[in-house]
Design an enzyme around this catalytic site. Structure first.
Site, PDB file in Angstrom:
ATOM      1  CG  HIS A 143      69.656  73.575  64.954  1.00 33.31           C
ATOM      2  ND1 HIS A 143      70.801  73.219  65.645  1.00 33.31           N
ATOM      3  CD2 HIS A 143      69.542  74.925  65.096  1.00 33.31           C
ATOM      4  CE1 HIS A 143      71.352  74.305  66.180  1.00 33.31           C
ATOM      5  NE2 HIS A 143      70.595  75.349  65.858  1.00 33.31           N
ATOM      6  CD  GLU A 182      70.720  69.683  64.684  1.00 34.78           C
ATOM      7  OE1 GLU A 182      70.517  70.481  65.625  1.00 34.78           O
ATOM      8  OE2 GLU A 182      70.938  70.068  63.520  1.00 34.78           O
ATOM      9  CB  CYS A 237      73.000  77.088  63.316  1.00 34.68           C
ATOM     10  SG  CYS A 237      72.455  78.163  64.665  1.00 34.68           S
TER      11      CYS A 237
END
Length: 531
Positions: A500, A502, A408
């Site tokens: 992202h 995650e 990001c």
């Protein structure tokens, strides 16, 4: 004879119990009436909405509700509730009415009590208010399902910097808040959105029509607090329905002072942002909602824009901390916290690295003193074009041969470190359903994203780094608008993605990137993290 005598005894005991219950009910009813009439009756008000419901009781604030749990006696009177511009009038049948001024209403919420067999938790509407005597009271009503308890809340207005206005209901804390208005397209994961530091300085509008159904809990927090400046939903959930929930969404918004807005056409606002771009906005509720339109717009225009804004020092940790590796340690990864999420740190730890989280003002000397096996730049808010110090820090680390992975905001900073520029997107990418193409594999990933800026680099071919770091190529790009979604260095061990991996609370298509990062560090994959 014995049977008749036994029957008489049973009837007598039942009659005695009913008598006690009736007497107790009468005492509570008289006390409730005296509490209700303590604030007086006001007649000069404009009627907005009238609801016929069942009146249960008015009690001192926080009094236990066990006394209401007598089957058949909980609903003691039909009532007419009138909502006016200046307050609420309660008119229980056969009792004196009372008026609660808008300024005396503290909160309208779902009552977590079971009052009889037909009404479960959340079936009551509780109005917390202050009487003229200063006593804190709560009135309990059972509102028909066709009416929303949020109808009792005060008016609230959203004002955009172009002068557009949307009137709705107050949600969360009361007051005024300002920020860049953006929309998030995920159907779930509102808690992860709220607690993502990347949303600092932004008023987030959820495009999903119902928000708050599963409440809030401590396990799904992506940081220690809510970071959004404001929160806009179409319809907040009336009750919480999830076994993991520890409190309601409204509870957390109020506790952390986050001003929200509900009851607006979120589709119309989303279309406006898509057509005119992300812009400054303000939410006004309570006394601020009564300000003149010109004053509200002036306050919005006085708020800072996201362009040129550096928020890393606002969201970063103030002290270093370490999350130990799961299993045998493969070394230390130095994580520069620019707004890092808890799940990101945990995924790095699960790959066998000691995740050493550092403040955003860390120096290259401190990083090298840790002897890290890699450097990681996290996600975060703000404009990458003004983060010169983080760009210089990254260039020093790359020249020192430290492997690098960024996500990001970290992707944008790697782009700048390599010599590319960044630019602001019209309305950004936010949500958990963004399609991205991995050029190396040809695989399309559905990704979680939250960014308003992007790297300006050619999508095709291999480019020479303007800053002297060798060959670079764009590894991923958006299938919606061809925005650069990843960079891969071919002569040094460094790569990054704009989205992202995650992805709390999902999707998990890109979680493999943490494995690619581990393989790059261990030398089992070529430079740039490519397979």
């Amino acid at each position: 004879m014995d049977k008749v005598f036994g029957t008489v005894i049973v009837i007598g005991l039942i009659s005695l119990a009913l008598g006690f219950m009736f007497a107790s009910w009468q005492r509570r009813r008289r006390r409730d009436v005296s509490i209700l009439t303590s604030s007086g009756v006001h007649t000069e008000r404009k009627l907005v909405l009238e609801i016929r419901c069942l009146y249960v009781a008015t009690t001192p604030r926080d009094e236990p509700l066990e006394r209401l749990a007598i089957p058949g006696l909980a609903f003691r009177a039909r009532a007419r509730v009138s909502l006016g511009a200046s307050g609420i009038t309660l008119e229980p049948q056969g009792e004196q009415s009372t008026f609660i001024a808008t300024t005396d209403v503290r909160r309208v919420r779902a009552a977590n009590a079971t009052i009889d067999r037909s009404a479960g938790p959340g079936s009551l509407t509780a109005i917390d208010w202050r009487a003229e005597t200063g006593e804190e009271l709560t009135s309990f009503l059972r509102i028909p399902r066709r009416h929303d308890r949020t109808a009792f809340t005060e008016a609230s207005v959203l004002v955009l910097e172009d002068g557009t206005r949307y009137v709705g209901r107050s949600f969360g804390a009361s007051g005024a808040t300002f920020g860049e208005i953006v929309f998030a397209t995920g159907m779930s994961g509102y808690q992860e959105t709220l607690t993502d530091p990347s949303y600092a300085g932004q008023i987030v509008l959820m495009t999903a029509p119902h928000v708050g159904n599963t409440g809030m809990n401590d396990d799904d927090m992506e940081s220690k607090r809510i970071w959004v400046s404001g929160f806009i939903v179409r319809e907040p959930s009336r009750i919480v329905s999830n076994f993991r929930s520890q409190r309601s969404l409204d509870d957390d918004l109020v506790a952390q002072g986050v001003v929200g807005l509900a009851g607006v056409d979120t589709r119309a606002i989303t279309r406006h942002i898509r057509s005119h771009g992300a812009m400054r906005a303000g939410i006004f509720s309570g006394s601020d909602a009564e300000l003149a339109h010109e004053a509200q717009l002036k306050a919005v225009l006085a708020a800072p824009t996201m362009s040129g804004r550096n928020l890393s020092d606002v969201v970063s940790t103030a002290i270093e901390y370490v999350v130990p590796a799961v299993g045998r340690s493969l070394g230390t990864v130095a994580i520069v916290d620019l707004g890092v999420k808890t799940s990101t740190v945990n995924y790095i730890s699960e790959r066998g690295f000691d995740a050493h989280v550092l403040p955003q003002d860390v120096t290259i000397d401190r990083i090298q003193a840790l002897s890290p096996v890699a450097l990681f730049y996290s996600n975060g808010p703000g404009d990458p074009s003004v983060s010169d110090r983080h760009v210089d820090l990254l260039r020093d680390a790359l020249r020192a041969g430290i492997p690098f992975f960024g996500i990001c905001f970290g992707n944008q900073l790697l782009g700048r470190a390599l010599g590319f520029s960044t630019y602001k997107l019209p309305f950004g990418h936010r949500g958990i359903n963004q399609p991205v193409l991995d050029k190396a594999t040809g695989r399309v990933e559905i990704t979680s994203q939250n960014h308003g800026f992007a790297v300006d680099a050619p999508l095709e071919g291999i480019i020479e780094s303007p800053s002297g770091f060798g060959r670079v190529e764009v590894s991923h790009f958006s299938l919606n608008d061809n925005v650069v979604e990843g960079l891969s260095c071919l002569d040094i061990r460094a790569f990054s993605v704009q989205y992202h991996p995650e992805a709390a609370a999902g999707p998990h298509d890109s979680n493999y990137l943490f494995d690619r990062f581990r393989d790059m560090v261990l030398g089992s994959s070529p430079v740039g993290g490519r397979k």
